[in-house]
Design an enzyme around this catalytic site. Sequence first.
Site, PDB file in Angstrom:
ATOM      1  N   GLU A   1       0.811  -1.224   0.000  1.00  0.00           N
ATOM      2  CA  GLU A   1       0.000   0.000   0.000  1.00  0.00           C
ATOM      3  C   GLU A   1       0.842   1.270   0.000  1.00  0.00           C
ATOM      4  O   GLU A   1       0.421   2.313  -0.507  1.00  0.00           O
ATOM      5  CB  GLU A   1      -0.949   0.016   1.206  1.00  0.00           C
ATOM      6  CG  GLU A   1      -2.108  -0.969   1.121  1.00  0.00           C
ATOM      7  CD  GLU A   1      -1.764  -2.348   1.650  1.00  0.00           C
ATOM      8  OE1 GLU A   1      -0.570  -2.622   1.902  1.00  0.00           O
ATOM      9  OE2 GLU A   1      -2.702  -3.163   1.810  1.00  0.00           O
TER      10      GLU A   1
ATOM     11  N   PHE B   1     -11.988  -6.597  13.942  1.00  0.00           N
ATOM     12  CA  PHE B   1     -10.913  -7.133  13.097  1.00  0.00           C
ATOM     13  C   PHE B   1     -10.475  -6.068  12.085  1.00  0.00           C
ATOM     14  O   PHE B   1     -11.297  -5.469  11.400  1.00  0.00           O
ATOM     15  CB  PHE B   1     -11.424  -8.383  12.369  1.00  0.00           C
ATOM     16  CG  PHE B   1     -10.423  -8.939  11.400  1.00  0.00           C
ATOM     17  CD1 PHE B   1      -9.193  -9.418  11.833  1.00  0.00           C
ATOM     18  CD2 PHE B   1     -10.702  -8.968  10.034  1.00  0.00           C
ATOM     19  CE1 PHE B   1      -8.258  -9.912  10.931  1.00  0.00           C
ATOM     20  CE2 PHE B   1      -9.777  -9.464   9.131  1.00  0.00           C
ATOM     21  CZ  PHE B   1      -8.546  -9.930   9.578  1.00  0.00           C
ATOM     22  N   GLN B   2      -9.195  -5.830  12.021  1.00  0.00           N
ATOM     23  CA  GLN B   2      -8.591  -4.847  11.100  1.00  0.00           C
ATOM     24  C   GLN B   2      -9.143  -3.440  11.305  1.00  0.00           C
ATOM     25  O   GLN B   2      -9.295  -2.673  10.357  1.00  0.00           O
ATOM     26  CB  GLN B   2      -8.736  -5.300   9.646  1.00  0.00           C
ATOM     27  CG  GLN B   2      -7.936  -6.579   9.390  1.00  0.00           C
ATOM     28  CD  GLN B   2      -7.712  -6.893   7.932  1.00  0.00           C
ATOM     29  OE1 GLN B   2      -8.571  -6.619   7.106  1.00  0.00           O
ATOM     30  NE2 GLN B   2      -6.565  -7.475   7.628  1.00  0.00           N
TER      31      GLN B   2
ATOM     32  N   LYS C   1     -17.485  -0.180   6.033  1.00  0.00           N
ATOM     33  CA  LYS C   1     -17.992  -1.184   5.093  1.00  0.00           C
ATOM     34  C   LYS C   1     -19.497  -1.050   4.855  1.00  0.00           C
ATOM     35  O   LYS C   1     -19.969  -1.179   3.733  1.00  0.00           O
ATOM     36  CB  LYS C   1     -17.655  -2.585   5.623  1.00  0.00           C
ATOM     37  CG  LYS C   1     -17.938  -3.673   4.622  1.00  0.00           C
ATOM     38  CD  LYS C   1     -17.254  -4.964   4.985  1.00  0.00           C
ATOM     39  CE  LYS C   1     -17.467  -5.998   3.887  1.00  0.00           C
ATOM     40  NZ  LYS C   1     -16.743  -7.238   4.175  1.00  0.00           N
TER      41      LYS C   1
ATOM     42  N   MET D   1      24.433   8.482   2.256  1.00  0.00           N
ATOM     43  CA  MET D   1      24.234   9.769   2.925  1.00  0.00           C
ATOM     44  C   MET D   1      24.491   9.632   4.425  1.00  0.00           C
ATOM     45  O   MET D   1      25.031  10.538   5.072  1.00  0.00           O
ATOM     46  CB  MET D   1      22.815  10.287   2.645  1.00  0.00           C
ATOM     47  CG  MET D   1      22.567  11.698   3.113  1.00  0.00           C
ATOM     48  SD  MET D   1      23.787  12.850   2.468  1.00  0.00           S
ATOM     49  CE  MET D   1      22.942  13.560   1.069  1.00  0.00           C
TER      50      MET D   1
HETATM   51  C1  LIG Z   1      18.729  14.369   1.670  1.00  0.00           C
HETATM   52  C2  LIG Z   1      18.017  15.684   1.458  1.00  0.00           C
HETATM   53  C3  LIG Z   1      18.754  16.838   1.270  1.00  0.00           C
HETATM   54  C4  LIG Z   1      18.128  18.051   1.003  1.00  0.00           C
HETATM   55  N1  LIG Z   1      18.887  19.155   0.723  1.00  0.00           N
HETATM   56  C5  LIG Z   1      18.283  20.264   0.247  1.00  0.00           C
HETATM   57  C6  LIG Z   1      19.034  21.365  -0.252  1.00  0.00           C
HETATM   58  O1  LIG Z   1      20.256  21.354  -0.266  1.00  0.00           O
HETATM   59  N2  LIG Z   1      18.366  22.421  -0.760  1.00  0.00           N
HETATM   60  C7  LIG Z   1      16.986  22.469  -0.797  1.00  0.00           C
HETATM   61  O2  LIG Z   1      16.431  23.434  -1.315  1.00  0.00           O
HETATM   62  N3  LIG Z   1      16.263  21.478  -0.271  1.00  0.00           N
HETATM   63  C8  LIG Z   1      16.868  20.370   0.213  1.00  0.00           C
HETATM   64  N4  LIG Z   1      16.097  19.323   0.666  1.00  0.00           N
HETATM   65  C9  LIG Z   1      14.624  19.452   0.624  1.00  0.00           C
HETATM   66  C10 LIG Z   1      14.073  20.172   1.848  1.00  0.00           C
HETATM   67  O3  LIG Z   1      13.989  19.268   2.904  1.00  0.00           O
HETATM   68  C11 LIG Z   1      12.678  20.782   1.540  1.00  0.00           C
HETATM   69  O4  LIG Z   1      11.809  19.768   1.082  1.00  0.00           O
HETATM   70  C12 LIG Z   1      12.702  21.853   0.469  1.00  0.00           C
HETATM   71  O5  LIG Z   1      13.766  22.754   0.660  1.00  0.00           O
HETATM   72  C13 LIG Z   1      11.398  22.638   0.502  1.00  0.00           C
HETATM   73  O6  LIG Z   1      11.213  23.280  -0.712  1.00  0.00           O
HETATM   74  P1  LIG Z   1      10.292  24.547  -0.865  1.00  0.00           P
HETATM   75  O7  LIG Z   1      10.696  25.644   0.068  1.00  0.00           O
HETATM   76  O8  LIG Z   1      10.254  24.850  -2.308  1.00  0.00           O
HETATM   77  O9  LIG Z   1       8.879  24.104  -0.296  1.00  0.00           O
HETATM   78  P2  LIG Z   1       7.713  23.133  -0.714  1.00  0.00           P
HETATM   79  O10 LIG Z   1       7.647  22.050   0.276  1.00  0.00           O
HETATM   80  O11 LIG Z   1       7.725  22.800  -2.156  1.00  0.00           O
HETATM   81  O12 LIG Z   1       6.501  24.088  -0.354  1.00  0.00           O
HETATM   82  C14 LIG Z   1       5.887  24.902  -1.292  1.00  0.00           C
HETATM   83  C15 LIG Z   1       5.482  26.227  -0.673  1.00  0.00           C
HETATM   84  O13 LIG Z   1       4.729  26.901  -1.699  1.00  0.00           O
HETATM   85  C16 LIG Z   1       3.445  27.238  -1.200  1.00  0.00           C
HETATM   86  N5  LIG Z   1       2.492  27.093  -2.305  1.00  0.00           N
HETATM   87  C17 LIG Z   1       1.924  25.956  -2.770  1.00  0.00           C
HETATM   88  N6  LIG Z   1       1.113  26.244  -3.810  1.00  0.00           N
HETATM   89  C18 LIG Z   1       1.178  27.576  -3.996  1.00  0.00           C
HETATM   90  C19 LIG Z   1       0.559  28.476  -4.905  1.00  0.00           C
HETATM   91  N7  LIG Z   1      -0.300  28.051  -5.860  1.00  0.00           N
HETATM   92  N8  LIG Z   1       0.842  29.789  -4.803  1.00  0.00           N
HETATM   93  C20 LIG Z   1       1.700  30.258  -3.831  1.00  0.00           C
HETATM   94  N9  LIG Z   1       2.309  29.446  -2.940  1.00  0.00           N
HETATM   95  C21 LIG Z   1       2.056  28.127  -3.036  1.00  0.00           C
HETATM   96  C22 LIG Z   1       3.163  26.298  -0.047  1.00  0.00           C
HETATM   97  O14 LIG Z   1       2.256  26.890   0.862  1.00  0.00           O
HETATM   98  C23 LIG Z   1       4.576  26.105   0.546  1.00  0.00           C
HETATM   99  O15 LIG Z   1       4.888  27.106   1.478  1.00  0.00           O
HETATM  100  C24 LIG Z   1      16.701  18.107   0.976  1.00  0.00           C
HETATM  101  C25 LIG Z   1      15.967  16.962   1.223  1.00  0.00           C
HETATM  102  C26 LIG Z   1      16.599  15.748   1.437  1.00  0.00           C
HETATM  103  C27 LIG Z   1      15.778  14.523   1.644  1.00  0.00           C
HETATM  104  C1  LIG Z   2      12.473   5.418   5.042  1.00  0.00           C
HETATM  105  C2  LIG Z   2      13.751   6.075   5.409  1.00  0.00           C
HETATM  106  N1  LIG Z   2      14.568   5.522   6.340  1.00  0.00           N
HETATM  107  C3  LIG Z   2      15.750   6.113   6.658  1.00  0.00           C
HETATM  108  C4  LIG Z   2      16.126   7.276   6.056  1.00  0.00           C
HETATM  109  C5  LIG Z   2      17.466   7.941   6.425  1.00  0.00           C
HETATM  110  N2  LIG Z   2      18.345   7.951   5.243  1.00  0.00           N
HETATM  111  C6  LIG Z   2      18.517   9.037   4.460  1.00  0.00           C
HETATM  112  S1  LIG Z   2      19.536   8.768   3.184  1.00  0.00           S
HETATM  113  C7  LIG Z   2      19.837   7.192   3.670  1.00  0.00           C
HETATM  114  C8  LIG Z   2      20.758   6.298   2.898  1.00  0.00           C
HETATM  115  C9  LIG Z   2      20.249   5.961   1.530  1.00  0.00           C
HETATM  116  O1  LIG Z   2      21.061   4.950   0.979  1.00  0.00           O
HETATM  117  P1  LIG Z   2      21.025   4.634  -0.561  1.00  0.00           P
HETATM  118  O2  LIG Z   2      19.636   4.496  -1.026  1.00  0.00           O
HETATM  119  O3  LIG Z   2      21.947   3.520  -0.855  1.00  0.00           O
HETATM  120  O4  LIG Z   2      21.546   5.990  -1.208  1.00  0.00           O
HETATM  121  P2  LIG Z   2      22.998   6.663  -1.174  1.00  0.00           P
HETATM  122  O5  LIG Z   2      22.961   7.691  -0.095  1.00  0.00           O
HETATM  123  O6  LIG Z   2      23.995   5.594  -0.915  1.00  0.00           O
HETATM  124  O7  LIG Z   2      23.131   7.279  -2.532  1.00  0.00           O
HETATM  125  C10 LIG Z   2      19.131   6.894   4.845  1.00  0.00           C
HETATM  126  C11 LIG Z   2      19.200   5.604   5.559  1.00  0.00           C
HETATM  127  C12 LIG Z   2      15.227   7.834   5.122  1.00  0.00           C
HETATM  128  N3  LIG Z   2      15.482   8.986   4.508  1.00  0.00           N
HETATM  129  N4  LIG Z   2      14.082   7.209   4.787  1.00  0.00           N
END
Ligand SMILES: Cc1cc2nc3c(=O)[nH]c(=O)nc-3n(C[C@H](O)[C@H](O)[C@H](O)COP(=O)(O)OP(=O)(O)OC[C@H]3O[C@@H](n4cnc5c(N)ncnc54)[C@H](O)[C@@H]3O)c2cc1C
Ligand SMILES: Cc1ncc(C[n+]2csc(CCOP(=O)(O)OP(=O)(O)O)c2C)c(N)n1
Length: 594
Positions: free
Chosen positions: A72, A134-135, A184, A503
Amino acid sequence: MEISKAELASAAAASSGAGNTTQELMGAEVLVKALQAEGVQYIWGYPGGAVLYIYDAFYKQDTIQHVLVRHEQAAVHAADGYARATGEVGVALVTSGPGLTNAVTGIATAYMDSIPMVIISGQVPTAAIGLDAFQECDTVGITRPIVKHNFLVKDPKDLAMTMKKAFHIARSGRPGPVVVDVPKDVSFKKIPYSGYPDKVEMRSYNPVRKGHGGQIRKALQLLLAAKRPYIYTGGGVLLGNATNELRTLVDMLGYPVTNTLMGLGAYPASDRKFLGMLGMHGTIEANNAMQNCDVLLAVGARFDDRVIGNPKHFAQNERKIIHVDIDPSSISKRVKVDIPIVGDVKDVLTELISMIRESTTKPDAGALADWWKTIESWRSRDCLKYDRDNKDVIKPQFVVETLWNMTKDADTYITSDVGQHQMWAAQYYRFDEPRRWINSGGLGTMGVGIPYAMGIKLAKPDSEVFTITGEGSVQMCIQELSTCLQYNTPIKICSLNNRYLGMVRQWQEIEYSGRYSHSYMDALPNFVKLAEAYGHVGMLIERPQDVEPALREARKLKDRTVFMDFRTDPTENVFPMVKAGMGITEMLLGSEDL
Ligand SMILES: Cc1cc2nc3c(=O)[nH]c(=O)nc-3n(C[C@H](O)[C@H](O)[C@H](O)COP(=O)(O)OP(=O)(O)OC[C@H]3O[C@@H](n4cnc5c(N)ncnc54)[C@H](O)[C@@H]3O)c2cc1C
Ligand SMILES: Cc1ncc(C[n+]2csc(CCOP(=O)(O)OP(=O)(O)O)c2C)c(N)n1
Ligand SMILES: [Mg+2]
């Protein structure tokens, strides 16, 4: 609790046309009619006791294609990927209890990135709710913090209007997932049905679209008087379908622009005015411009902690901030802004553009030229350079860059999982178009890559859909390879296999003095054989010179899902990097900075 025999008999009589009930429909049929009226083409789901009447109703129609996933979580991710790529509401269907709890990660993922979705969950019969049936699980309670809204439908008469509201809430204002929990007996009972409502009114929910004219005018004055302006845009520009307006605005002003991870593609990455992604793994030029600008126009971006780094450091420099966002609760949540504009990004930018056209004031050309000179000096550091010519080991960046070079003129979608590979995809695949980069930013959910790709491939059968993943993430929804075969959604999986939860390993190297606690993946499966076992093509690529030929070969196999197991450098790190607690200009640029 099951439906009683008496109820079953009366329902059977009703559906055979006995008595005066021919205009009556079962709740499940009303639900399907609602989906049809909303124009739903695809639904991803998994059956179980509580939703069997709904599945029965699906059996009797042929306008909506149901995709039977293998878990799911993947149903919700696939529908979410579909929504991200098309802008339509993604729809998923799960049964009660474990069906719903399995879906929770998918729902939270969509919620954090503001993705419009309707998730229908089965529930135990109303009379059994609260009796540890159940469930049974408390779907409304469990999902409350991770949905834009949720409903428990207690009377089948409310079903049609509830569905109308659910779709309206999901797609309007700041989009988000809406859960509709259907017991249901509600899906089973018959009710008179007089058609799907054509309008919806909710007194307590009226998102503002049009920004305040006075505020927009103030923003204009500030923008035109700026010496070091910067346009910081995010996922909201894509969600609000405002990329054309953004491009017009940037062209008119000539100001530098950056995108968040969620906003990539909102402005063409190949244009010189684009400084790259900003934030923890952003470019020097993008982060330095953020810190040193004097006027910041933030559009549909929410000042995430991965973007502003240490808030105290961010606040050290004086700058005026204009913030356009449809959600008032996003404004001044993390940083205090000077000119808030609540409204839809498309409407607000359109108004701003027409004010600029009418204005006799022009941007300060001299100051702007100086600002660009400073930016170019930052850009000349070429912070994304890496060991491109390495002939011994495959650099992960090289795989992404090669893929980009080969597909930049093609009709391509790129999904990713979460980890280092995600950041390399964001840095080295240059997105010029909106909704082509599909990833989980807010929740950072490993496992989304394959389901996202299969959701997109169904909607865009003629496009090429690639998943850039890691050997860790890909195993979190690998079972969906089976779904890809059943529904003929051929995708191309590029696994950057570094044998590490890379990472995590990177953080352990940098922040935990190299104590690699449980980040090495031993006993990995043979991915080539695994792909073959699922009926697909597997490829093992171990040398840099084989990267391009492998990708070429995979692309030729148009009708096949191909799993490319690229053995990449296990020690490579993502740079630039802003360490936890540091300011966004205090960046590590390479291993020499460690
Ligand atoms: C491993 C990892 C590393 C990351 N590193 C980075 C990084 O280096 N740099 C980075 O930028 N992010 C990074 N992120 C992502 C970060 O965590 C956030 O998800 C991201 O920065 C949020 O983007 P955003 O501000 O565009 O917001 P979003 O989450 O895209 O939010 C959108 C915003 O726009 C508004 N909005 C929506 N629709 C409308 C509309 N029609 N008109 C006006 N406003 C609207 C919403 O209210 C909200 O405030 C990383 C994520 C991971 C998993
Ligand atoms: C469901 C979930 N569990 C744990 C994490 C924490 N986490 C972030 S990156 C990462 C490693 C990902 O490994 P891989 O897919 O091999 O990518 P790589 O960083 O090696 O490119 C982990 C465990 C997460 N983001 N999501
Ligand atoms: Mg890995």
